[in-house]
Design an enzyme around this catalytic site. Structure first.
Site, short mmCIF file in Angstrom:
data_model
loop_
_atom_site.label_atom_id
_atom_site.label_comp_id
_atom_site.label_asym_id
_atom_site.label_seq_id
_atom_site.Cartn_x
_atom_site.Cartn_y
_atom_site.Cartn_z
N GLY A 95 19.99 7.80 24.35
CA GLY A 95 18.99 7.81 25.40
C GLY A 95 19.54 7.18 26.65
O GLY A 95 20.32 7.79 27.39
N SER A 96 19.18 5.94 26.86
CA SER A 96 19.56 5.25 28.08
C SER A 96 21.07 5.01 28.17
O SER A 96 21.60 4.82 29.25
CB SER A 96 18.81 3.91 28.13
OG SER A 96 17.49 4.08 27.70
N LYS B 86 9.25 14.86 24.62
CA LYS B 86 8.44 13.88 23.87
C LYS B 86 6.96 14.01 24.17
O LYS B 86 6.56 14.24 25.31
CB LYS B 86 8.87 12.45 24.25
CG LYS B 86 10.27 12.06 23.80
CD LYS B 86 10.54 10.62 24.22
CE LYS B 86 12.01 10.26 24.10
NZ LYS B 86 12.47 10.17 22.71
N GLY C 146 16.01 2.01 24.65
CA GLY C 146 16.13 1.41 25.97
C GLY C 146 16.70 0.01 25.98
O GLY C 146 16.58 -0.70 26.97
N ARG D 266 20.12 1.39 7.40
CA ARG D 266 20.47 0.71 6.14
C ARG D 266 19.27 0.67 5.21
O ARG D 266 19.39 0.87 4.00
CB ARG D 266 20.98 -0.70 6.41
CG ARG D 266 22.44 -0.75 6.81
CD ARG D 266 22.98 -2.16 6.62
NE ARG D 266 24.37 -2.26 7.01
CZ ARG D 266 25.40 -2.02 6.19
NH1 ARG D 266 25.19 -1.68 4.94
NH2 ARG D 266 26.64 -2.14 6.63
N GLY E 130 19.37 2.66 20.82
CA GLY E 130 20.32 1.58 21.05
C GLY E 130 21.78 1.97 21.05
O GLY E 130 22.65 1.12 21.22
N ASP F 188 19.33 12.13 26.26
CA ASP F 188 18.18 12.04 27.17
C ASP F 188 18.61 12.42 28.58
O ASP F 188 19.61 11.90 29.08
CB ASP F 188 17.66 10.59 27.25
CG ASP F 188 16.78 10.24 26.06
OD1 ASP F 188 16.60 11.09 25.18
OD2 ASP F 188 16.26 9.10 26.03
#
Lengths: 187, 291
Positions: free
Chosen positions: B234-235, B80, B152, B164, B213, B23
């Site tokens: 991302g973050s 996005k 995030g 999983r 995550g 990101d």
């Protein structure tokens, strides 16, 4: 016959699957350690050339691979692999292994909307399916580099001594012509 | 022709495999990501952690900002749009984006229908938290899937749960008898042909990345070992102390995801990881958007 497939990033599994169909053994090269195995040919797959070029350097494999190719190891590069092998890339693009006398144009057909599928003759053998994904083409082949295929006037496959490159991805289609051609170079 | 375009779009995802998609919010961040070894970047105005902090309605980014990033880098650029917002997707196609993420990170525009992605020439990636969601998105035309995770948060637990879940459902379908597949298709609310494909090939018909995550090289290695074919971060990168170094470390961890010794080295001195929020502390579960 054993083929090492550079597995730093990109579509390396697809190459291994085609090799399996042709009864050729293959293994993945992800580190300097892997280069110590003995093998008869090397495939550099499609993916992002910037990523593969960077990892080759940072994982300390760059000189090893370059030396092997210059010492005669047969190598086949598709798409990003073509860019890694080219001595020149048009624009301000960073070059990588610089072993093949070709000038490549990166992202030559534009963004993903410019990606396309076609059929064209390869090495005078037959017409084969060709998938181009954000592909490069070769603007100029110098020295004893031989053009093996063109699409709409652009060079898309070249052989020079122990080196073969295609701008398209034969590993994404069922046809095995290009891989058989490469395996024949090893004999 | 339509079918050929879909194949080409699945093919681009194949080229991204073994890579990290990052990101970025500015051309400068995009260049940092490219130099660190990103195989693509996701252009967005605010990274998920900031979207979460800001609250309110979150929409497609300004096309000008996206174009700035397209000019800054040579690798594929994704962006996005909101779930179900086909007009935003049309805008992204008009500026020749390489991949559209119909994303639960943004506020959904439609609480019932996703975009009919078969109507587009540009490819779509969609989030999923189980096999049913993944196959429903594929039947709508998605050419790449990623786990939803919980964007995030810097918390990997949900991405692990989703990966999983997908892998165990794939194993279950692979083990079924042929005549049991019809009922499974009904149960998952997906076309029979897709269930048959999973049964025969023991995998999704498109590339499957992990997302939501990932904050450390070990997180990335964990997701790859659980069966992801690549990773979205991302973050985790630009919310950390040293983005360039962390980004490069995650790229190497994805390539050599079973080399624990290397990952140990890569994990040294990365500076502060993003702070992170536990799932119990979250007000909005983005993964619950769009099923």
């Amino acid at each position: 016959m054993k083929i090492g497939v550079l597995a730093l990033q990109g579509a390396f599994i697809e190459h291994r699957e085609i090799l399996k169909k042709l009864d050729a053994d293959s293994f993945e090269i992800r580190s300097k350690e892997d280069l110590k195995q003995s093998f008869d040919g090397l495939i550099i797959p499609g993916g992002e050339s910037t990523v593969q070029g960077k990892l080759l350097r940072e994982l300390d494999m760059f000189n090893g691979v370059k030396d092997m190719i210059q010492d005669g190891l047969s190598v086949y590069g598709t798409c990003a692999g073509l860019l890694l092998l080219a001595k020149r890339i048009e624009g301000n693009e960073r070059t990588h292994l610089e072993v093949m006398d070709i000038t490549a144009v990166r992202n030559a057909y534009g963004r993903q909307l410019g990606s396309f599928f076609t059929e064209a003759s390869f090495a005078g053998i037959k017409k084969i399916p060709m998938t181009f994904i954000r592909a490069p083409y070769v603007k100029e082949a110098r020295g004893n580099a031989v053009v093996l295929a063109t699409v709409e006037g652009k060079i898309v496959a070249v052989k020079q001594n122990n080196m073969l490159v295609t701008a398209f991805h034969p590993e994404l289609n069922d046809d095995t012509t290009v891989h058989r051609y490469f395996l024949n170079m090893l004999k | 022709m339509k079918n050929e375009r879909y194949e080409l779009n699945k093919n681009l995802a194949q080229m991204l495999k073994g890579g990290v998609i990052m990101d970025v919010t500015t051309p400068e961040q995009a260049r940092i990501a490219e130099n660190a070894g990103a195989c693509a970047v996701m252009a967005l105005e605010r990274i998920p952690a900031d979207i979460r902090a800001a609250g309110g309605v979150s929409r497609m980014s300004d096309p000008k900002m996206i174009k700035g990033i397209q000019e800054a880098v040579s690798i594929p650029v994704m962006a996005k749009c909101r779930i179900g917002h086909f007009a935003e997707a049309q805008v992204l196609q008009a500026i020749e984006i390489d991949y559209i993420d119909e994303s639960e990170v943004l506020s959904p525009a439609d609480d019932k229908y996703h975009i009919d992605k078969t109507a587009f020439d540009v490819p779509f990636v969609c989030g999923a938290k189980d096999l049913g969601e993944a196959l429903r998105r594929i039947s709508e035309g998605a050419s790449m899937i990623r786990t939803k995770g919980e964007p995030g948060t810097g918390d990997i637990v949900q991405a692990v749960r989703h990966m999983r879940m997908m892998q165990s459902e794939i194993r279950r379908i692979a083990s079924l008898a042929n005549d049991e597949l019809y009922d499974t298709a009904k149960e998952l609310q997906v076309p029979f042909e897709l269930v048959k494909y999973v049964h025969e090939n023991k995998k999704l018909p498109v590339v499957n990345f992990a997302a939501g995550g990932v904050a450390t090289p070990a997180d990335a290695a964990l997701m790859m070992q659980l069966g992801a074919e690549g990773v979205f971060v991302g973050s985790g990168i630009f919310k950390s102390g040293n983005p360039a170094k962390r980004a490069a470390a995650i790229v190497k961890a994805v390539t050599n995801y079973t080399d624990a010794k290397l990952i140990a080295e890569l994990s040294e001195d990365l500076g502060e990881a993003m702070v992170g929020i536990n799932e119990e502390e979250i007000e909005i579960l983005m993964a619950e958007r769009g099923k």
